[in-house]
Write a protein that holds these residues in place. Structure first.
Motif, short mmCIF file in Angstrom:
data_model
loop_
_atom_site.label_atom_id
_atom_site.label_comp_id
_atom_site.label_asym_id
_atom_site.label_seq_id
_atom_site.Cartn_x
_atom_site.Cartn_y
_atom_site.Cartn_z
N ASN A 91 -12.29 4.03 -1.51
CA ASN A 91 -11.30 4.36 -2.43
C ASN A 91 -10.43 4.23 -2.97
OD1 ASN A 91 -9.71 3.29 0.14
ND2 ASN A 91 -8.41 5.14 0.68
N ARG A 92 -10.82 2.81 -3.49
CA ARG A 92 -9.70 1.84 -4.09
C ARG A 92 -9.18 1.09 -3.47
NH1 ARG A 92 -10.04 4.64 -10.12
NH2 ARG A 92 -9.46 2.89 -10.64
N ASP A 93 -8.38 0.85 -1.86
CA ASP A 93 -7.61 0.46 -1.59
C ASP A 93 -8.53 -1.33 -1.06
OD1 ASP A 93 -5.81 2.49 -1.85
OD2 ASP A 93 -6.00 3.10 0.34
N ARG A 94 -7.77 -2.25 -1.19
CA ARG A 94 -7.89 -3.33 -0.86
C ARG A 94 -7.40 -3.94 0.14
NH1 ARG A 94 -7.33 -4.22 -7.93
NH2 ARG A 94 -4.93 -4.47 -7.09
N ALA A 95 -8.09 -5.30 0.59
CA ALA A 95 -7.44 -5.84 1.67
C ALA A 95 -7.83 -7.17 0.86
CB ALA A 95 -8.08 -5.31 2.56
N LEU A 96 -6.13 -8.41 1.47
CA LEU A 96 -6.67 -9.01 0.52
C LEU A 96 -6.32 -10.63 2.00
CD1 LEU A 96 -7.42 -11.70 -1.96
CD2 LEU A 96 -4.67 -11.25 -2.59
N VAL A 97 -7.24 -11.37 1.53
CA VAL A 97 -6.33 -12.94 3.03
C VAL A 97 -6.51 -13.35 1.68
CG1 VAL A 97 -7.08 -13.67 5.24
CG2 VAL A 97 -7.39 -11.12 4.86
N ARG A 98 -5.29 -14.81 2.12
CA ARG A 98 -5.34 -16.30 2.26
C ARG A 98 -4.90 -16.86 2.70
NH1 ARG A 98 -1.15 -15.96 -2.33
NH2 ARG A 98 0.57 -14.90 -1.52
N ALA A 99 -5.60 -18.21 2.46
CA ALA A 99 -5.07 -19.25 3.62
C ALA A 99 -5.29 -20.49 2.21
CB ALA A 99 -6.08 -19.10 4.29
N VAL A 128 -1.42 -12.14 4.32
CA VAL A 128 -2.35 -10.40 4.47
C VAL A 128 -1.83 -9.74 3.89
CG1 VAL A 128 -2.88 -9.04 6.55
CG2 VAL A 128 -3.00 -11.25 6.60
N GLU A 129 -2.24 -9.00 3.17
CA GLU A 129 -2.10 -7.99 2.36
C GLU A 129 -3.00 -6.97 2.38
OE1 GLU A 129 -0.77 -7.75 -2.32
OE2 GLU A 129 -0.58 -9.33 -1.26
N TYR A 130 -2.50 -5.52 2.12
CA TYR A 130 -2.74 -4.46 2.44
C TYR A 130 -2.82 -3.67 0.79
CZ TYR A 130 -5.11 0.13 3.18
OH TYR A 130 -6.64 0.95 2.45
N GLN A 131 -2.64 -3.56 -0.22
CA GLN A 131 -3.17 -2.69 -1.41
C GLN A 131 -3.25 -1.12 -1.50
OE1 GLN A 131 -4.51 -5.31 -4.55
NE2 GLN A 131 -3.32 -7.05 -4.07
N LYS A 132 -2.63 -0.40 -1.78
CA LYS A 132 -2.55 0.93 -1.79
C LYS A 132 -2.91 1.90 -3.22
CE LYS A 132 -3.95 5.49 -0.04
NZ LYS A 132 -4.39 6.02 0.28
N TYR A 133 -4.27 1.98 -3.63
CA TYR A 133 -4.46 2.76 -4.52
C TYR A 133 -3.22 4.35 -4.74
CZ TYR A 133 -6.19 4.73 -8.61
OH TYR A 133 -6.93 5.01 -10.04
N VAL A 134 -3.10 3.72 -6.01
CA VAL A 134 -1.75 4.80 -6.04
C VAL A 134 -1.92 5.99 -8.10
CG1 VAL A 134 0.74 5.24 -7.25
CG2 VAL A 134 0.73 3.82 -5.58
N LYS A 135 -2.17 5.39 -8.32
CA LYS A 135 -3.05 6.08 -9.67
C LYS A 135 -2.92 5.41 -10.71
CE LYS A 135 -2.14 9.82 -12.44
NZ LYS A 135 -0.60 10.82 -12.90
N HIS A 136 -4.34 4.72 -11.12
CA HIS A 136 -4.96 4.75 -12.93
C HIS A 136 -4.74 2.59 -12.31
CE1 HIS A 136 -4.77 7.06 -16.03
NE2 HIS A 136 -3.59 7.37 -15.03
N ASP A 137 -3.44 1.50 -13.06
CA ASP A 137 -3.70 0.47 -12.71
C ASP A 137 -2.65 0.32 -11.52
OD1 ASP A 137 -6.06 -0.09 -13.97
OD2 ASP A 137 -4.13 -0.74 -15.97
N TRP A 138 -2.10 1.21 -11.49
CA TRP A 138 -0.69 1.44 -9.95
C TRP A 138 -1.33 1.14 -8.56
CZ3 TRP A 138 4.25 0.25 -11.46
CH2 TRP A 138 4.16 0.79 -12.38
N TYR A 139 -0.85 0.03 -8.15
CA TYR A 139 -1.37 -0.04 -6.24
C TYR A 139 0.47 -0.15 -5.47
CZ TYR A 139 -5.88 -0.84 -7.48
OH TYR A 139 -7.05 -0.54 -7.05
N GLY A 140 0.78 -0.02 -4.29
CA GLY A 140 1.80 -0.32 -3.94
C GLY A 140 0.33 -0.95 -2.51
N ALA A 141 2.02 -1.83 -2.11
CA ALA A 141 1.63 -3.05 -1.24
C ALA A 141 2.22 -3.93 -0.19
CB ALA A 141 0.88 -4.56 -2.11
N VAL A 142 1.57 -3.98 1.39
CA VAL A 142 2.17 -4.46 2.10
C VAL A 142 1.80 -6.18 2.50
CG1 VAL A 142 3.26 -1.96 3.29
CG2 VAL A 142 1.10 -2.95 3.88
N PHE A 143 2.34 -6.84 3.01
CA PHE A 143 2.08 -7.73 3.24
C PHE A 143 2.86 -8.89 4.27
CE2 PHE A 143 5.04 -8.54 0.13
CZ PHE A 143 6.35 -9.89 0.15
N TYR A 144 2.35 -9.95 4.65
CA TYR A 144 2.48 -10.67 5.50
C TYR A 144 2.66 -11.77 5.12
CZ TYR A 144 4.09 -12.99 9.92
OH TYR A 144 5.25 -14.12 10.68
#
Length: 105
Positions: free
Chosen positions: A30-38, A84-100
């Motif tokens: 659904n175009r959502d993304r999860a990102l993990v960085r260390a 740790v970040e979760y990016q929720k697809y909104v529309k076009h190139d727009w995403y909402g994100a929550v992160f820690y």
């Protein structure tokens, strides 16, 4: 990344430094993304207070520990950080994100 120097006419002290960065990005159907960085790092030297600030580990800012000023955490011999970040697809190139984020130097 590995860097260091041996004490001689051009380098006033011995040091060895290692740093490892890891990133994992997963895109869902659904175009959502999860990102993990260390990030991990360690400096070996008997004279840490003589190491130039440009070679000390620092963290903070939009690409490490968000909510802190750029490179405002540190300096230090060790570096540890992650996100740790979760990016929720909104529309076009727009995403909402929550992160820690977490980190120290």
């Amino acid at each position: 990344q590995l860097r260091g120097s041996l004490k001689n006419a051009l380098a006033p002290l011995n040091f060895l430094q290692t740093k490892v960065d890891y990133k994992l990005l997963h895109t869902f159907a659904n175009r959502d993304r999860a990102l993990v960085r260390a990030t991990w790092g360690y400096t070996i030297t008997n004279h840490l207070n003589e190491l130039p600030l440009s070679l000390n580990f620092l963290t903070g800012g939009s690409q490490s520990v968000r909510g802190f000023s750029f490179q405002s955490i540190g300096p230090g011999r060790y570096l540890a950080g992650g996100s740790v970040e979760y990016q929720k697809y909104v529309k076009h190139d727009w995403y909402g994100a929550v992160f820690y984020d977490m980190g120290m130097a």
